[in-house]
Design an enzyme around this catalytic site. Sequence first.
Site, PDB file in Angstrom:
ATOM      1  N   PRO A   2      40.801  58.537  97.180  1.00  0.00           N
ATOM      2  CA  PRO A   2      41.850  57.660  97.733  1.00  0.00           C
ATOM      3  C   PRO A   2      42.153  58.040  99.185  1.00  0.00           C
ATOM      4  O   PRO A   2      42.296  59.206  99.498  1.00  0.00           O
ATOM      5  CB  PRO A   2      43.069  57.936  96.849  1.00  0.00           C
ATOM      6  CG  PRO A   2      42.598  58.762  95.718  1.00  0.00           C
ATOM      7  CD  PRO A   2      41.286  59.376  96.096  1.00  0.00           C
ATOM      8  N   GLU A   3      42.215  57.048 100.051  1.00  0.00           N
ATOM      9  CA  GLU A   3      42.583  57.299 101.442  1.00  0.00           C
ATOM     10  C   GLU A   3      44.062  56.948 101.598  1.00  0.00           C
ATOM     11  O   GLU A   3      44.700  56.433 100.682  1.00  0.00           O
ATOM     12  CB  GLU A   3      41.704  56.459 102.370  1.00  0.00           C
ATOM     13  CG  GLU A   3      40.218  56.788 102.215  1.00  0.00           C
ATOM     14  CD  GLU A   3      39.607  57.478 103.426  1.00  0.00           C
ATOM     15  OE1 GLU A   3      40.344  57.796 104.374  1.00  0.00           O
ATOM     16  OE2 GLU A   3      38.390  57.693 103.417  1.00  0.00           O
TER      17      GLU A   3
END
Length: 285
Positions: A2-3
């Site tokens: 996840p960014e």
Amino acid sequence: MPELPEVEVVRRGLESHVLHRTVRAVEVLHTRPVRRHLAGPADFAARLTGRTFTAARRRGKYLWLPLDTGDALLAHLGMSGQMLVQPVGAPDERHLRVRFRFADDGPELRFVDQRMFGGLSFTAGGADLPVEIVHIARDPLDAAFDDARFVARVRKRRSGIKRLLLDQGLISGVGNIYADEALWLARLHGERPGDRLRRAEVESVLAGAREVMAQALGEGGTSFDALYVNVNGESGYFDRSLQAYGQEGRACSRCGTAIVRVAFMNRSSYFCPVCQPRPRARRTS
Ligand SMILES: [Zn+2]
């Protein structure tokens, strides 16, 4: 992985689903995600039971939920972590690790993590900013991010700009994908040394990072429904709008040259060799 925009989507989801709710019980189904709580899973559960979540905050990719006591629950999603809000009685996810039940008997909060690089911890006095993350810089979407300070610090460093974008002490939340996209937008090669960049070039890559994050946030913000707070580690919803990352061999949308992939810190960097020319070697003195 996840960014930042996806973590922000999770934060917003938590904000709308768990605020002002009191924890009735905490069930730790696997000890690894609470490994940083040295007093053990039973103590972790005891410290959260009966407490009320008062906010949902984020710095970089860390999330924390302040408690009514001034303490906080700190969370990192790692490679594959998810925070799900599920109706009571919904079947357990295969990789369910920690379950929070609430006094109102409403939907549960579940921490699901297949690879378990992420985790949860209780942080005493951490409501304002957990001590575990004071070293992490603000992210470029944070209203208090200091642009001038970031530019000045980058221009004192000899490392390549991509490496600097991934340095959590300088700027947080810019992962590999967003770094490549920001550099493409700014027309900069990732190996350009910080101390060789003009002020306007650093400002340009910072603007690029903001642009790509804001775009992802816009798309991610519409991708989850009311009860399902989800992070998809593959970030598939965003792939279609990437210009450089993962685009090896495809035509650069600005100049038509094929995007190139090179190895970078056990991962990959993608760039347009024409729009983002390699720096000349530093003259040895
Ligand atoms: Zn190009």
